[in-house]
Design a protein around this motif. Structure first.
Motif, PDB file in Angstrom:
ATOM      1  N   ASP A 160       0.836  -1.207   0.000  1.00  0.00           N
ATOM      2  CA  ASP A 160       0.000   0.000   0.000  1.00  0.00           C
ATOM      3  C   ASP A 160       0.871   1.258   0.000  1.00  0.00           C
ATOM      4  N   LEU A 184      -3.387   8.604  -0.459  1.00  0.00           N
ATOM      5  CA  LEU A 184      -3.760   7.197  -0.247  1.00  0.00           C
ATOM      6  C   LEU A 184      -4.938   7.169   0.718  1.00  0.00           C
ATOM      7  N   HIS A 238      -7.550   4.363   2.334  1.00  0.00           N
ATOM      8  CA  HIS A 238      -7.793   2.918   2.384  1.00  0.00           C
ATOM      9  C   HIS A 238      -8.643   2.559   3.598  1.00  0.00           C
ATOM     10  N   ASN A 251     -11.873   3.722   7.969  1.00  0.00           N
ATOM     11  CA  ASN A 251     -11.047   4.212   6.872  1.00  0.00           C
ATOM     12  C   ASN A 251     -10.034   5.230   7.361  1.00  0.00           C
ATOM     13  N   SER A 281      -7.800  -0.010  -1.290  1.00  0.00           N
ATOM     14  CA  SER A 281      -6.849   1.098  -1.226  1.00  0.00           C
ATOM     15  C   SER A 281      -7.019   1.931  -2.489  1.00  0.00           C
TER      16      SER A 281
END
Length: 239
Positions: A18, A153, A155, A143, A87
């Motif tokens: 990630d 980002l 996710h 989240n 993600s």
């Protein structure tokens, strides 16, 4: 948007991937946006960037369950089978309004809620708190996000067939709670969605129009981040 449907063998490797998906393109403002979906093959406790193990985890009960730390904020979560992870790598060049964190939470969570409500028209999925998705007063998705110079980002988790009892056995009541939780224990606050993993994948892909299969991913950077960060007690237990 690109799509990467890939789960690596361990929780630590998946966290490293990630981060690598974000770091590998942050000096390329025109790089593609991306949706990744994956499901942790093992139980793992994952703290947010500033979380404290002593405050959030029953460490003595963890046994062989790894305790890890991600680079994004938010609270501690338990990952494992029955929890689909997603993600998103989103571009500030394409979506400059996402530099405002409330706008980032709003855009992602309302998009996800709309996609899930198409699958469950009677459920009334909606954002709750800062970064939860819930049906009524019960949460099924937490989240978090990390901001870089050119990309974000975002996710989170989607519980669909998760052993909810494991949460209460390993995670303490969180020190920071959304108002709608009303200090309820995990067993009275968290729920599973009535969808399969396949249905959730379909909803995510459709919501973000992720139709371009990513042919490669940053293997070397993932391996380096794994060695230097996610396999290091100094990172995972630093606070």
């Amino acid at each position: 948007m690109q799509l990467l449907d890939l789960t690596l063998p361990t929780a630590a490797e998946n966290l490293a991937l990630d981060e690598a998906l974000l770091e590998s393109v942050d000096d390329q403002p025109g790089a593609a946006e991306l949706l990744r979906v994956w499901e942790c093959p093992q139980w793992a406790v994952v703290l947010g960037r500033s979380g404290k193990v002593a405050e959030e985890v029953f460490e003595s009960r963890a046994g062989d369950v790894p305790i890890l730390r991600r680079t994004s904020g938010g609270g501690t979560v338990l990952l494992g089978p029955g929890c689909l992870m997603y993600s998103l790598r989103l571009s500030y060049e394409r979506r400059p309004h996402l530099r405002a964190l409330d706008q980032a939470h709003h855009e992602v969570l309302t998009t996800l809620a709309a996609a899930l409500n198409r699958k469950l028209p009677d459920a009334n999925v909606r954002p709750r708190g800062t970064s939860d998705l819930a049906i009524g007063e019960r949460k099924f998705s937490g989240n978090s996000l990390r901001c870089k110079r050119n990309f974000l980002l975002y996710h989170g988790t989607l519980l669909y067939d998760f052993d909810l009892s494991r949460i209460e056995s390993l995670l303490r009541p969180p020190p920071r709670q959304p108002e709608y939780r009303e200090e309820r224990p995990h067993r009275d606050f968290v729920m599973n969605l009535a969808l399969s993993a396949g249905e959730l994948r379909q909803a995510l892909i459709a919501a973000w129009q992720a139709n371009e299969i990513l042919q490669d991913w940053p293997r070397e950077l993932t391996e380096r981040l794994l060695r230097e960060r996610y396999e290091q007690p100094a990172w995972n237990f630093e606070r």
